[in-house]
Design a protein around this motif. Structure first.
Motif, PDB file in Angstrom:
ATOM      1  N   THR A 547     -97.499 -75.922 138.660  1.00  0.00           N
ATOM      2  CA  THR A 547     -98.263 -75.673 139.881  1.00  0.00           C
ATOM      3  C   THR A 547     -97.518 -76.146 141.113  1.00  0.00           C
ATOM      4  OG1 THR A 547    -100.350 -75.893 138.682  1.00  0.00           O
ATOM      5  CG2 THR A 547    -100.447 -76.126 141.070  1.00  0.00           C
ATOM      6  N   LEU A 548     -96.897 -77.324 141.021  1.00  0.00           N
ATOM      7  CA  LEU A 548     -96.214 -77.890 142.183  1.00  0.00           C
ATOM      8  C   LEU A 548     -94.898 -77.202 142.496  1.00  0.00           C
ATOM      9  CD1 LEU A 548     -96.812 -81.712 141.698  1.00  0.00           C
ATOM     10  CD2 LEU A 548     -97.952 -80.154 143.289  1.00  0.00           C
ATOM     11  N   ASP A 549     -94.211 -76.711 141.463  1.00  0.00           N
ATOM     12  CA  ASP A 549     -92.884 -76.142 141.696  1.00  0.00           C
ATOM     13  C   ASP A 549     -92.663 -74.903 140.843  1.00  0.00           C
ATOM     14  OD1 ASP A 549     -90.429 -75.912 142.841  1.00  0.00           O
ATOM     15  OD2 ASP A 549     -89.454 -77.403 141.566  1.00  0.00           O
ATOM     16  N   PRO A 550     -93.490 -73.870 141.052  1.00  0.00           N
ATOM     17  CA  PRO A 550     -93.317 -72.656 140.247  1.00  0.00           C
ATOM     18  C   PRO A 550     -92.186 -71.807 140.795  1.00  0.00           C
ATOM     19  CG  PRO A 550     -95.053 -72.295 141.834  1.00  0.00           C
ATOM     20  CD  PRO A 550     -94.576 -73.722 142.028  1.00  0.00           C
ATOM     21  N   PRO A 551     -91.582 -70.969 139.964  1.00  0.00           N
ATOM     22  CA  PRO A 551     -90.655 -69.968 140.494  1.00  0.00           C
ATOM     23  C   PRO A 551     -91.404 -69.077 141.478  1.00  0.00           C
ATOM     24  CG  PRO A 551     -90.498 -70.107 138.108  1.00  0.00           C
ATOM     25  CD  PRO A 551     -91.696 -70.905 138.510  1.00  0.00           C
ATOM     26  N   SER A 552     -90.747 -68.718 142.584  1.00  0.00           N
ATOM     27  CA  SER A 552     -91.406 -67.866 143.576  1.00  0.00           C
ATOM     28  C   SER A 552     -91.604 -66.471 143.012  1.00  0.00           C
ATOM     29  CB  SER A 552     -90.567 -67.791 144.857  1.00  0.00           C
ATOM     30  OG  SER A 552     -89.281 -67.314 144.562  1.00  0.00           O
ATOM     31  N   ALA A 553     -92.590 -65.766 143.548  1.00  0.00           N
ATOM     32  CA  ALA A 553     -92.952 -64.454 143.008  1.00  0.00           C
ATOM     33  C   ALA A 553     -92.500 -63.345 143.927  1.00  0.00           C
ATOM     34  CB  ALA A 553     -94.460 -64.363 142.813  1.00  0.00           C
ATOM     35  N   THR A 554     -91.795 -62.367 143.395  1.00  0.00           N
ATOM     36  CA  THR A 554     -91.401 -61.198 144.160  1.00  0.00           C
ATOM     37  C   THR A 554     -91.483 -60.003 143.247  1.00  0.00           C
ATOM     38  OG1 THR A 554     -89.104 -61.590 143.561  1.00  0.00           O
ATOM     39  CG2 THR A 554     -89.788 -62.400 145.695  1.00  0.00           C
ATOM     40  N   SER A 555     -91.649 -58.810 143.830  1.00  0.00           N
ATOM     41  CA  SER A 555     -91.719 -57.604 143.013  1.00  0.00           C
ATOM     42  C   SER A 555     -90.527 -56.717 143.311  1.00  0.00           C
ATOM     43  CB  SER A 555     -93.038 -56.874 143.282  1.00  0.00           C
ATOM     44  OG  SER A 555     -93.152 -56.574 144.650  1.00  0.00           O
ATOM     45  N   ASP A 556     -90.620 -55.444 142.938  1.00  0.00           N
ATOM     46  CA  ASP A 556     -89.452 -54.556 143.017  1.00  0.00           C
ATOM     47  C   ASP A 556     -88.825 -54.514 144.410  1.00  0.00           C
ATOM     48  OD1 ASP A 556     -89.851 -51.925 140.592  1.00  0.00           O
ATOM     49  OD2 ASP A 556     -90.157 -54.059 140.423  1.00  0.00           O
ATOM     50  N   GLN A 557     -89.658 -54.381 145.446  1.00  0.00           N
ATOM     51  CA  GLN A 557     -89.135 -54.339 146.808  1.00  0.00           C
ATOM     52  C   GLN A 557     -89.396 -55.703 147.434  1.00  0.00           C
ATOM     53  OE1 GLN A 557     -87.387 -51.791 147.921  1.00  0.00           O
ATOM     54  NE2 GLN A 557     -87.709 -50.784 145.955  1.00  0.00           N
ATOM     55  N   SER A 558     -88.396 -56.544 147.460  1.00  0.00           N
ATOM     56  CA  SER A 558     -88.620 -57.906 147.895  1.00  0.00           C
ATOM     57  C   SER A 558     -87.694 -58.293 149.028  1.00  0.00           C
ATOM     58  CB  SER A 558     -88.403 -58.858 146.726  1.00  0.00           C
ATOM     59  OG  SER A 558     -87.130 -58.660 146.178  1.00  0.00           O
ATOM     60  N   GLY A 559     -88.153 -59.206 149.839  1.00  0.00           N
ATOM     61  CA  GLY A 559     -87.330 -59.702 150.929  1.00  0.00           C
ATOM     62  C   GLY A 559     -86.650 -61.000 150.535  1.00  0.00           C
ATOM     63  N   PRO A 560     -85.867 -61.593 151.441  1.00  0.00           N
ATOM     64  CA  PRO A 560     -85.208 -62.859 151.146  1.00  0.00           C
ATOM     65  C   PRO A 560     -86.230 -63.934 150.807  1.00  0.00           C
ATOM     66  CG  PRO A 560     -84.310 -61.873 153.143  1.00  0.00           C
ATOM     67  CD  PRO A 560     -85.528 -61.082 152.770  1.00  0.00           C
ATOM     68  N   PRO A 561     -85.993 -64.750 149.793  1.00  0.00           N
ATOM     69  CA  PRO A 561     -86.957 -65.767 149.409  1.00  0.00           C
ATOM     70  C   PRO A 561     -86.931 -66.946 150.371  1.00  0.00           C
ATOM     71  CG  PRO A 561     -85.018 -65.921 148.029  1.00  0.00           C
ATOM     72  CD  PRO A 561     -84.812 -64.750 148.949  1.00  0.00           C
ATOM     73  N   LEU A 562     -88.054 -67.232 150.985  1.00  0.00           N
ATOM     74  CA  LEU A 562     -88.191 -68.355 151.891  1.00  0.00           C
ATOM     75  C   LEU A 562     -87.058 -68.366 152.921  1.00  0.00           C
ATOM     76  CD1 LEU A 562     -89.310 -70.977 149.214  1.00  0.00           C
ATOM     77  CD2 LEU A 562     -90.718 -69.474 150.623  1.00  0.00           C
ATOM     78  N   LEU A 563     -86.399 -69.513 153.095  1.00  0.00           N
ATOM     79  CA  LEU A 563     -85.364 -69.617 154.125  1.00  0.00           C
ATOM     80  C   LEU A 563     -83.965 -69.627 153.542  1.00  0.00           C
ATOM     81  CD1 LEU A 563     -87.067 -72.307 156.425  1.00  0.00           C
ATOM     82  CD2 LEU A 563     -87.062 -69.824 156.672  1.00  0.00           C
ATOM     83  N   ASP A 564     -83.846 -69.395 152.245  1.00  0.00           N
ATOM     84  CA  ASP A 564     -82.524 -69.422 151.630  1.00  0.00           C
ATOM     85  C   ASP A 564     -81.686 -68.244 152.106  1.00  0.00           C
ATOM     86  OD1 ASP A 564     -82.697 -71.712 149.786  1.00  0.00           O
ATOM     87  OD2 ASP A 564     -84.319 -70.542 148.894  1.00  0.00           O
ATOM     88  N   GLU A 565     -80.468 -68.535 152.531  1.00  0.00           N
ATOM     89  CA  GLU A 565     -79.599 -67.471 153.029  1.00  0.00           C
ATOM     90  C   GLU A 565     -78.854 -66.773 151.893  1.00  0.00           C
ATOM     91  OE1 GLU A 565     -75.705 -70.279 153.986  1.00  0.00           O
ATOM     92  OE2 GLU A 565     -76.998 -69.617 155.622  1.00  0.00           O
ATOM     93  N   ASP A 566     -78.848 -67.381 150.710  1.00  0.00           N
ATOM     94  CA  ASP A 566     -78.171 -66.803 149.568  1.00  0.00           C
ATOM     95  C   ASP A 566     -79.048 -67.013 148.347  1.00  0.00           C
ATOM     96  OD1 ASP A 566     -76.202 -65.540 148.132  1.00  0.00           O
ATOM     97  OD2 ASP A 566     -74.958 -67.329 147.881  1.00  0.00           O
ATOM     98  N   TYR A 567     -79.045 -66.078 147.431  1.00  0.00           N
ATOM     99  CA  TYR A 567     -79.891 -66.196 146.249  1.00  0.00           C
ATOM    100  C   TYR A 567     -79.337 -65.334 145.129  1.00  0.00           C
ATOM    101  CZ  TYR A 567     -81.667 -62.221 148.923  1.00  0.00           C
ATOM    102  OH  TYR A 567     -81.770 -61.070 149.677  1.00  0.00           O
ATOM    103  N   LEU A 568     -79.579 -65.805 143.922  1.00  0.00           N
ATOM    104  CA  LEU A 568     -79.171 -65.108 142.717  1.00  0.00           C
ATOM    105  C   LEU A 568     -80.093 -63.912 142.474  1.00  0.00           C
ATOM    106  CD1 LEU A 568     -77.380 -65.270 140.083  1.00  0.00           C
ATOM    107  CD2 LEU A 568     -79.275 -66.575 139.085  1.00  0.00           C
TER     108      LEU A 568
END
Length: 694
Positions: A547-568
């Motif tokens: 609950t405190l630290d779940p993987p973020s949720a995104t679907s097929d058309q997704s934008g950048p996650p939070l404020l991270d400038e780079d992501y896997l």
């Protein structure tokens, strides 16, 4: 052709094409049958889009009216990109005016969009009200459910298929042009006993749509196909287009192929582009037969041009991919090649289990990042969304941001949230959010009944007593005793952690089957959740940390996650098609995962699984890591015994192909034998934290 001279004078725009691409672009010039049907077999990374765009531009520059070109794609984005490329090419030749002319390529779009436009124009000719509205899939499912209820099928004693399943059955029968019974027997065997009821349901559904003047997505193709069977209307539509071009032809279904053959019955002016080795969408009723049988439809006039030069991958990666697809039972022969040599062959990496697989990938990803390969240039691919569950947790623990394509992230899926809600409710029976979700899983309990139950529990000092004393609605009586028993066992800690997870999943299984048509695949997700749960010492820790630290949720058309400038990038293989990355990691290359144990019922299914592996391998530009866990978790073992089964490397990479790979184990045997680092004495960090304030 009358425009041969101006073409020759302005052929500089063709010089960047390779020989096969140029043959495809110039197809028909100077030939006796200048518009013979053309099949372009475009291998992975071979410049398919660029070739098709040049062919369209070449026709326009040569004098073909762009308004008489029909260009069919599989997404609006692809249609827009194609038009931009055509405008750019023509503008380079004759300036902005020619680019504007290419902008008149206004018959470009998806099959469904073009179908809707034609139906508007010919509505009166086919007895259709021109003001029809179009239902999306959710609207269609809701209307199906309404008809289902009106026919009394929602009150049957035995479980009748839910609205989503009914719509899927209907859609497959329509798009595959296949009799209902055959669809049921091959794809929905658990629904076969309802054939007569489903036939009545679909008949009433069609009548309801017509009364309400609405069309669903399938109607946009079905009505178009029906129009093309009416002589005068068909001739009128076909006469509008001198050239019909289709992108991603391997992804068409039988209904779409019927439309094309009716538009161009002799193939004159028809160009289709695709790759049989990348036909991986049979679950959408697409059939590889369309592209394999294309030459036979127009024998002997059809011409086939193969694009084999790959602009993406190194030669060792292509050699391995070619070897995999060479074993296919039926295909167009091609041998992808590249002028990008490399000393690095793709790797087959043996790891102990899912945990080792995640640790290896994280280590290599960080190693690449330090070497200058950003996270966005690296991707982890998998056959099924649930395969990445363990990796997602590890990435979150290691603070590596990621975006997942191909469905919701693991912990956001409805069935995962259902099971977690049960555990939260057991842990705190005054949790109304969890309680509402759990209670309404039972048939016959809606929001009002759930509210009464939760009010009773909140007012009582004995939550279990309140639950037992609650008078369930008549429709829920059948399921209520099992519900009471399951909650009671967990509240009294009779079962113990992590076996509580198995208890919840066993209770949830019939509800999962009732609520979801793809219950078997979702069972695999629950098995993964159980595996993750077993790594936590208690139910409380498990729920708290997720609950405190779940993987973020995104679907097929997704934008950048939070404020991270780079992501896997994490992606299913299906969603990765058409993409490319510097470094690719393929999860679970073992039998049971790839091929999926749900897709080995026929040769056709197995061959599509082989093509999935080929698509995954050809996404890699420089590095390819094929992961082979020696054992993996399986939900079929939950009833007892070892939770893991020993795995075999995928049958699609037999021993005869191993010469194309570097074969290694991780961690290296020497480090494993040495026991790595000596055991460390535990450090009481908590004591240090307390000491800060003394």
């Amino acid at each position: 052709m009358s425009h041969a001279a101006p073409l020759a004078a302005n052929a500089a725009y063709l010089t960047k094409l390779n020989a096969e691409q140029r043959r495809a672009v110039e197809h028909g010039e100077g030939a006796l049958d200048e518009a013979a049907p053309l099949l372009i077999i475009a291998g992975a990374g071979s410049g398919k889009t660029n070739t098709l765009a040049h062919r369209v531009a070449h026709l326009i520059v040569g004098g073909v009216d762009p308004r008489r070109i029909l260009l069919l794609t599989f997404s609006r984005r692809a249609a827009a990109e194609m038009q931009r490329r055509v405008e750019r090419i023509t503008a380079q030749i004759f300036g902005a005016q020619s680019g504007a002319s290419a902008g008149q390529l206004n018959w470009s779009g998806t099959f469904h969009a073009i179908g809707a436009r034609l139906l508007r124009e010919y509505a009166r000719d086919i007895g259709l009200d021109q003001a029809f509205t179009i239902h999306d899939r959710e609207d269609s499912a809701d209307l199906m459910n309404l008809v289902r209820h009106e026919l009394g099928f929602s009150k049957t004693r035995k479980r009748f298929p839910m609205k989503g399943t009914c719509l899927s059955i209907y859609s497959r029968a329509v798009n595959a042009e296949t009799p209902l019974l055959e669809v049921l027997e091959n794809f929905f065997p658990w629904c076969a006993e309802w054939e007569s009821e489903l036939r009545a349901l679909f008949s009433a559904y069609v009548e309801a749509k017509q009364k309400q003047n609405v069309l669903d997505y399938d109607d946009l193709l079905l009505y178009w196909a029906q129009m093309m069977s009416e002589g005068a209307i068909a001739q009128d539509i076909a006469a509008r287009f001198d050239h019909v071009m289709v992108d991603e032809y391997q992804d068409t279904n039988k209904l779409q192929a019927s439309i094309l053959l009716a538009l161009k019955p002799n193939g004159r002016g028809l160009t289709v582009v695709g790759d049989d080795a990348q036909s991986i969408y049979s679950f959408r009723a697409a059939t590889v037969r369309n592209i394999l049988d294309f030459p036979g439809h127009f024998t002997p006039r059809a011409q086939v041009i193969t694009l084999e030069r790959n602009y993406r991958s190194t030669q060792p990666i292509l050699a391995a991919a070619n070897a995999v697809i060479d074993l296919a039972s039926e295909r167009f022969t091609k041998n992808l090649w590249s002028d990008r040599p490399s000393a690095d062959r793709p790797r087959i990496v043996n790891v102990a289990d899912d945990v080792g697989q995640a640790q290896y990938i994280v280590e290599k990803i960080l190693e690449n990042r330090e070497a200058g390969i950003v996270l966005k240039s690296q991707a982890v691919l998998f056959r099924t969304s649930s395969h990445s569950a363990g990796l997602e947790i590890e990435l979150t623990r290691r603070n590596i941001p990621f975006v997942k394509f191909g469905g919701l992230k693991f912990l956001e899926a409805a069935h995962i949230k259902d099971v977690l809600a049960v555990l939260r409710f057991v842990h705190n029976m005054r949790d109304r959010v969890a309680g509402f979700r759990v209670a309404q899983m039972l048939p016959g309990i809606g929001p009002s009944a759930a509210g009464r139950l939760l009010d009773r529990i909140a007012e009582s000092g004995d939550p279990i007593g309140a639950l037992i004393g609650f008078k369930a609605p008549a429709a829920a009586i059948e399921h209520w005793p099992d519900f009471e028993e399951m909650i009671g066992l967990l509240r009294r800690n009779v079962v113990g952690w992590p076996d509580e997870m198995d208890c919840v999943c066993r209770w949830y299984a019939p509800h999962l089957e009732r609520m979801h048509e793809d219950a078997a695949a979702r069972q695999g997700d629950l098995a993964q959740l159980a595996q993750i749960a077993a790594t936590y010492p208690s139910r409380e820790r498990f729920l708290t940390e997720l609950t405190l630290d779940p993987p973020s949720a995104t679907s097929d058309q997704s934008g950048p996650p939070l404020l991270d400038e780079d992501y896997l990038i994490l992606s299913t293989i299906h969603s990765a098609k058409g993409q490319e990355w510097t470094s690719v990691y393929l999860l679970n290359a073992v039998d049971g995962c790839l091929p999926s144990d749900l897709s080995t019922g026929s040769t056709t299914e197995i061959e599509e699984e082989r093509r999935l592996l080929y698509v995954a391998m050809t996404r890699a530009k420089d590095q390819l890591h094929v992961m082979v866990p020696q054992r993996f978790f399986t939900h079929s073992q939950r009833s007892g015994g070892d939770r893991h089964v020993y795995a075999q490397r995928t049958r699609f990479i037999p021993n005869s192909l191993l010469t194309h790979f570097d074969h290694r184990s991780w961690p290296p045997p020497r480090a494993a034998q040495a026991g790595a680092a000596p055991a460390r004495k535990p450090v009481d960090v908590g004591a240090k934290m307390r000491g800060m304030w003394k």
